[in-house]
Design an enzyme around this catalytic site. Structure first.
Site, short mmCIF file in Angstrom:
data_model
loop_
_atom_site.label_atom_id
_atom_site.label_comp_id
_atom_site.label_asym_id
_atom_site.label_seq_id
_atom_site.Cartn_x
_atom_site.Cartn_y
_atom_site.Cartn_z
N CYS A 66 3.37 1.53 10.00
CA CYS A 66 3.66 1.11 8.63
C CYS A 66 4.44 -0.19 8.59
O CYS A 66 4.23 -1.04 7.72
CB CYS A 66 4.42 2.21 7.91
N HIS A 334 9.81 4.75 7.00
CA HIS A 334 8.59 4.15 6.51
C HIS A 334 8.84 2.72 6.07
O HIS A 334 9.96 2.34 5.71
CB HIS A 334 8.05 4.98 5.34
N ASN A 355 1.58 0.53 -0.57
CA ASN A 355 1.68 1.37 0.62
C ASN A 355 0.51 1.07 1.56
O ASN A 355 -0.39 0.28 1.22
CB ASN A 355 1.68 2.85 0.21
#
Length: 399
Positions: A66, A334, A355
């Site tokens: 991520c 994250h 995202n």
């Protein structure tokens, strides 16, 4: 042309189905599912205040990358802001290079440091500076027939190999362990091309970074907020994924949102790293906020309605933030990309966040994160120096 604009529309819920998603920490899978409120889709109405240009949503697959997806997305938006044609940068080229450097660091530290897929926002900038960049078309990282990243086997072999090296069975390290380690990574992700063609011209990774991407890595700063360090000075951010022990600037908690607001108003997007394990974070509902009471203390009725429209939020303090960090309640789970600002039907502001789990919710891969959530659960943000408020830049001695 490249802009994702969230028009006024209503939040909706989503069952994630079979989508494959990865974290820096795999034990957070439950947070992806969040909590489903009945009629959530009829309960939130978000209206854009700022929506900055960004490239299409990607899917990191089963990999803890991520940090690479979010920060490369951030750099792609920087290209747009600079008037350049954006390029989908190879997120796995960045990750591959970080894995090489992380492996070297692991051996130097006798194994007493973090390994695995995870990383930090600054890793993308550091790898860009050291290794240059590749377009996705030149390096996908999909080297054995999968459609999406699937890194578990590779990660297990990496760790086993490095643990064997650290045991030093010969009594002296050979010069070959780095070759063996690199060969494992390249066998899974693919060998790096020495040169490649892009739009009819031949480049190396370094020349592509300089001539096409055109990002100056010295223009970017990483910022956190911890009460136990002096404010407006640099500190080592003590989180596991800061394997390189990079320094970040330390500011007061409220400065985090002041910086983000200023950057967005000036046309700069922001890289974000933080904790998404809270029950107030729901991917399928596309909303993140801080409820006024812990989920365990809620009544069944309150749990059912946790995402049924805008809710009151807990007032966050610097003491609360520090305590959550110290108690492992805020961890570096994250990385995502803040691309705008929105308001709900009550006028409350949320950041629009991109995202890297694919376009798999009703916001097509985006979510709304409250300012209190950002204050409480951020571990770091990254911004172009041009997006800093002048008084804060002066306090941090950033020019």
């Amino acid at each position: 042309m490249y802009k994702f604009s969230l028009k006024p529309f209503v939040a909706a819920s989503l069952l994630l189905g079979g989508i494959s998603m990865g974290f820096a920490q795999d034990n957070l899978v439950n947070s992806l599912n969040g909590n489903l409120s009945a009629n959530s889709k009829d309960s939130f109405v978000f209206t854009d205040v700022i929506s900055l240009d960004n490239t299409p949503v990607k899917n990191q697959g089963s990999s803890g990358t991520c940090w690479s997806y979010s920060t490369n997305s951030f750099l792609e938006s920087e290209m747009i802001r600079m008037g350049k044609q954006p390029v989908e940068l190879s997120q796995i080229y960045t990750a591959r290079n970080a894995y090489i450097e992380k492996g070297k660091n692991y051996v130097r530290m006798h194994g007493a440091t973090t390994l695995g897929d995870g990383g930090a926002l600054h890793d993308v900038i550091n790898m860009y500076r050291q290794y240059g960049a590749l377009p996705q078309s030149a390096y996908t990282g999909l080297n054995y027939g999968t459609a999406n990243n699937k890194f578990a086997e590779m990660a297990a072999i990496q760790e086993g190999l490095l643990q064997a090296v650290v045991k030093n069975p010969n009594g002296e390290l050979t010069p070959n362990w780095e070759k063996a380690y690199t060969a494992v990574i390249d066998s899974y992700l693919g060998a790096v091309p020495q040169s490649f063609d892009y739009k009819g011209k031949k480049y190396t990774p370094q020349s592509f970074a300089k001539e096409v991407v055109g990002i100056n890595p010295d223009e970017y700063v990483e910022i956190s907020s911890l009460k136990d360090h002096p404010y407006y000075e640099k500190m080592v951010l003590m989180v596991p994924d800061n394997w390189s022990l990079d320094l970040v600037y330390n500011v007061k908690m409220n400065d985090l949102t002041t910086i983000i607001d200023n950057a967005l108003k000036k046309g700069y997007t922001v890289g974000w790293a933080g904790d998404v394990s809270e029950k107030g974070f729901s991917w399928k509902n596309g909303v993140a906020y801080i409820p006024t009471k812990p989920f365990a203390e809620m009544t069944p009725e309150e749990k059912e309605t946790i995402f049924k429209g805008p809710q009151p939020e807990l007032d966050v303090t610097e003491e609360m933030r520090q305590k959550a960090f110290d108690n492992y309640q805020t961890t570096d789970d994250h990385g995502m990309h803040i691309i705008g600002l929105s308001k709900d039907q009550n006028g409350k502001e949320y950041y629009i966040v991109k995202n890297s789990w694919g376009a798999s919710n009703d916001y097509k891969g985006y979510l709304y994160m409250s300012k209190n959530f950002v204050k409480y659960k951020s571990t770091a943000i990254m911004v172009n120096k041009g997006g800093l408020p002048a008084p804060l830049a002066k306090q941090m001695n950033i020019k």
